[in-house]
Write a protein that holds these residues in place. Structure first.
Motif, mmCIF file in Angstrom:
data_model
loop_
_atom_site.group_PDB
_atom_site.id
_atom_site.type_symbol
_atom_site.label_atom_id
_atom_site.label_comp_id
_atom_site.label_asym_id
_atom_site.label_seq_id
_atom_site.Cartn_x
_atom_site.Cartn_y
_atom_site.Cartn_z
ATOM 1 N N UNK A 169 34.918 49.537 28.210
ATOM 2 C CA UNK A 169 33.973 49.209 29.648
ATOM 3 C C UNK A 169 34.462 50.180 30.560
ATOM 4 N N UNK A 170 33.348 50.855 31.223
ATOM 5 C CA UNK A 170 33.379 51.636 32.230
ATOM 6 C C UNK A 170 33.533 51.099 33.539
ATOM 7 N N UNK A 212 59.452 41.827 55.885
ATOM 8 C CA UNK A 212 58.376 41.702 55.090
ATOM 9 C C UNK A 212 58.573 41.136 53.601
ATOM 10 N N UNK A 213 57.607 40.427 53.065
ATOM 11 C CA UNK A 213 57.865 40.096 51.710
ATOM 12 C C UNK A 213 57.629 41.136 50.592
ATOM 13 N N UNK A 214 58.479 40.878 49.463
ATOM 14 C CA UNK A 214 58.393 42.082 48.482
ATOM 15 C C UNK A 214 56.780 42.561 48.307
ATOM 16 N N UNK A 215 56.811 43.659 47.695
ATOM 17 C CA UNK A 215 55.331 44.254 47.461
ATOM 18 C C UNK A 215 54.982 43.701 46.017
ATOM 19 N N UNK A 216 53.844 43.140 46.041
ATOM 20 C CA UNK A 216 53.405 42.782 44.616
ATOM 21 C C UNK A 216 52.703 44.031 43.918
ATOM 22 N N UNK A 217 53.231 44.196 42.585
ATOM 23 C CA UNK A 217 52.713 45.112 41.816
ATOM 24 C C UNK A 217 51.370 45.138 41.193
ATOM 25 N N UNK A 218 50.364 45.378 42.229
ATOM 26 C CA UNK A 218 49.019 45.218 41.626
ATOM 27 C C UNK A 218 48.616 46.288 40.619
ATOM 28 N N UNK A 219 48.973 47.277 40.605
ATOM 29 C CA UNK A 219 48.605 48.139 39.546
ATOM 30 C C UNK A 219 49.100 47.743 38.082
ATOM 31 N N UNK A 220 50.347 47.036 38.049
ATOM 32 C CA UNK A 220 50.653 46.411 36.868
ATOM 33 C C UNK A 220 49.885 45.186 36.609
ATOM 34 N N UNK A 221 49.823 44.524 37.550
ATOM 35 C CA UNK A 221 48.882 43.179 37.351
ATOM 36 C C UNK A 221 47.262 43.421 36.755
ATOM 37 N N UNK A 222 46.737 44.412 37.518
ATOM 38 C CA UNK A 222 45.651 45.080 36.923
ATOM 39 C C UNK A 222 45.793 45.714 35.351
ATOM 40 N N UNK A 294 39.967 47.679 41.132
ATOM 41 C CA UNK A 294 39.454 46.795 39.957
ATOM 42 C C UNK A 294 37.882 47.156 39.357
ATOM 43 N N UNK A 295 37.133 47.490 40.314
ATOM 44 C CA UNK A 295 35.720 47.931 39.683
ATOM 45 C C UNK A 295 35.598 49.108 38.792
ATOM 46 N N UNK A 296 36.804 50.246 39.189
ATOM 47 C CA UNK A 296 36.702 51.370 38.244
ATOM 48 C C UNK A 296 37.176 51.029 36.921
#
Length: 587
Positions: A169-170, A212-222, A294-296
């Protein structure tokens, strides 16, 4: 005495040709067995040329070119050499077409015998093209052994299990619109898309027990979303900056917030009050970046605008703390004199109603800011509110219409909680809905609206690997509430076996959806004994929990295959015909 020698360079080239041609051919054959019937022939033709032409004939001829018998001249008769090439491609074509359009051991044996014998004969036809002084003799025993090995080898290949093809998927194409089927969205060129994926609470804002709260690892989630073949998730928002109705600890924080904290004066949490006329650029920058990322990678994102779990001192059975204490519309928390608690009961239920025109005006201004931030991105959907309070229906309707007046992306409405009536969803102007209901036996969807069946609204943190198939075969788009790594604070483990299985099966379902014609696919529980059946004019996807099943079909000559949830492999299915029914055993 004449000496025989062999050029090692041509030997390596011949081996490379054999491996390359065979690999490509087997890929094409495997692909042919899992695409729609109308596309199967072209993949089998490619397989025949790859295996027969490159893997067999080119290998054979290149190897022969490297042989040398003393100084004796060696030549090849052109017509016989061409005949051997045609034979190689033809016998392989017959074999792969037999395997590709039939099922069962008998046909695999027939294909193996024909192709194996044909390949053996082709080799000796090719050898007969060689012209030289003297004669060539063959050991009858070795010739018989070669033929047997070829027949067995081809037969084993015909019986080999295949796996689902990887998803290529592109970038996500949009904006999506409701397809002609009504149960699915479609890309701008009209191709239906099944939306399926796992979402978690921290994928936009960070939450936790530090400030501040711990930063969520968005890249790992994606990475995890795409690795499992998923193409959708809800992007969560929390309206409060501190406290949670699900967590007793006062030191529970959420950041960033849509509104700037400028003061003057301090809010309940001891920080500067919110200015509801000023937005925090960090929030909207993060929002746009995460939707773009996400779209990419081919993932559609439902942008949550509001959250019903951010308002009330009690939400269903949960009453561990009061998130209203941390809400910007709490009169003690903003500099604008706005009080969303119209009835003064210590909760902000009225914020998700039309009780305060001032609040509604501010909310619409915020929604317009979200639209201005992500409205130009093709992979966007909108969700008005996660599980709004019981009186939120009219307010959600107004917000849906407001979004539609300023944007052309799909807008959704999710179940009201607790004890929401799904008629509120069906009667809404929303393009898609997420109702509450029965996880294991959802009603067949009619196409009146696109249904994103979300475990979040069906049963909370729940589900098993069978659920995505039950949902899909009833005409739904299955969505999973993923506790993920447990960092939110109410449980969860990335290594949880059920969660791993559900994530994987969401991707498997999507792969099968890509193989089907979703424009014509309808949930037809009446056609199969399991009641889980998605049927088109020439295709039937049936989920069986065990044991044999029957399917009423209108098309003769259909073949069958099994997909195993245990091994994630596809194998041919034995099909017996009784009158107008197809019967297959359980895997």
């Amino acid at each position: 005495m004449l000496s025989f020698s062999f050029n090692p360079v041509t030997a390596v080239l011949a081996y490379a040709a054999s491996v390359t041609g065979s690999m490509l051919g087997l890929f094409c054959t495997a692909r042919a067995r899992i695409v729609q019937r109308g596309e199967r022939a072209r993949w089998l033709v490619l397989a025949a040329f790859s295996i027969g032409g490159t893997g067999i004939w080119v290998m054979h001829f290149v190897a022969m070119l490297g042989s040398d018998v003393g100084r004796m001249p060696m030549n090849y008769e052109v017509s016989t050499t061409i005949l051997s090439a045609i034979m190689a491609i033809s016998v392989v074509a017959v074999g792969v077409f037999i395997v590709g359009f039939t099922k069962g051991f008998v046909w695999i044996l027939v294909g193996g015998l024909f192709t194996g014998s044909g390949v053996a004969i082709m080799h000796y036809v090719g050898m007969s093209a060689l012209t030289m002084y003297g004669s060539i003799q063959y050991n009858a025993g070795l010739v018989a052994l070669v033929v047997c090995l070829l027949v067995i080898g081809v037969g084993v290949v015909g019986e080999t299990r295949t796996t689902l093809p990887p998803l290529t998927s592109g970038p996500a194409r949009g904006p999506l619109t409701v397809s002609a089927n009504g149960r699915y969205f479609a890309t701008p060129d009209g191709i239906p898309v099944l939306l399926t994926g796992a979402h978690t609470w921290q994928n936009l804002q960070d939450t936790g027990f530090t400030d501040p709260p711990p930063r969520f690892d968005y890249q790992a989630y994606l990475d995890r979303v795409t690795a499992n073949g998923q193409n959708f998730f809800r992007l969560w928002t929390w309206e409060q900056a501190r406290y949670s109705v699900e967590i007793a600890n006062d030191s529970y924080f959420t950041a960033p917030s849509p509104y700037a904290r400028t003061g003057p004066g301090l809010a309940i949490d001891g920080k500067p009050r919110f200015d509801l006329a000023s937005f925090d650029p960090g929030y909207f920058s993060r929002l746009r970046t995460r939707v773009q990322q996400a779209g990419a990678r081919g993932v559609y994102v439902s942008v949550m605008l509001f959250n019903g779990w951010s308002l009330q001192a009690r939400k269903g059975d949960e009453a561990k703390n009061n998130p209203w204490k941390g809400h910007p519309y709490n009169a003690a928390n903003n500099v604008n004199g706005v009080d969303g608690d119209v009835d003064g009961n210590g909760s902000g239920d009225e914020v998700h109603t039309l009780a305060s025109p001032r609040v509604t005006e501010l909310q619409e201004r915020y929604v317009r800011k979200v639209i201005d931030t992500v409205g130009d991105l093709g992979n966007v959907l909108y969700e008005i509110a996660n599980e709004g309070p019981e009186d939120s229906g009219p307010w959600q309707y107004q917000m849906i219409n407001y979004v539609k007046a300023h944007d052309n992306h799909p807008v959704g409405m999710t179940a009201i909680y607790p004890d929401g009536d799904n008629r509120t969803l069906w009667d809404s102007p929303a393009d898609w809905i997420s109702p509450n209901g029965d996880l294991d036996n959802p009603p067949p969807r009619t196409g009146a609206k696109v249904v994103l069946a979300d475990t979040d609204h069906l049963c909370g943190l729940c589900g098993d690997r069978e659920w995505p198939w039950k949902s899909f075969t009833r005409g739904e788009n299955p969505i999973y509430m993923d506790a993920y790594d447990g960092a939110y604070g109410i449980g969860g483990d990335l290594d949880d076996r059920d969660a791993i299985a559900i994530r994987a099966n969401l991707g498997y379902v999507r792969r099968f959806a890509n193989r089907m014609d979703l424009l014509t696919a309808l949930p037809r529980p009446d056609l199969c004994s399991t009641t889980y059946c998605l049927a088109g004019p020439e295709e039937y996807l049936v989920f069986s929990q065990g044991g044999g099943f029957t399917v009423e079909v209108d098309t003769d000559g259909l073949t069958g295959e099994w997909f195993s949830l245990d091994s994630a492999t596809i194998t041919p299915a034995e099909v017996s015909w009784e009158s107008d029914e197809e019967e297959a055993p359980s895997d």
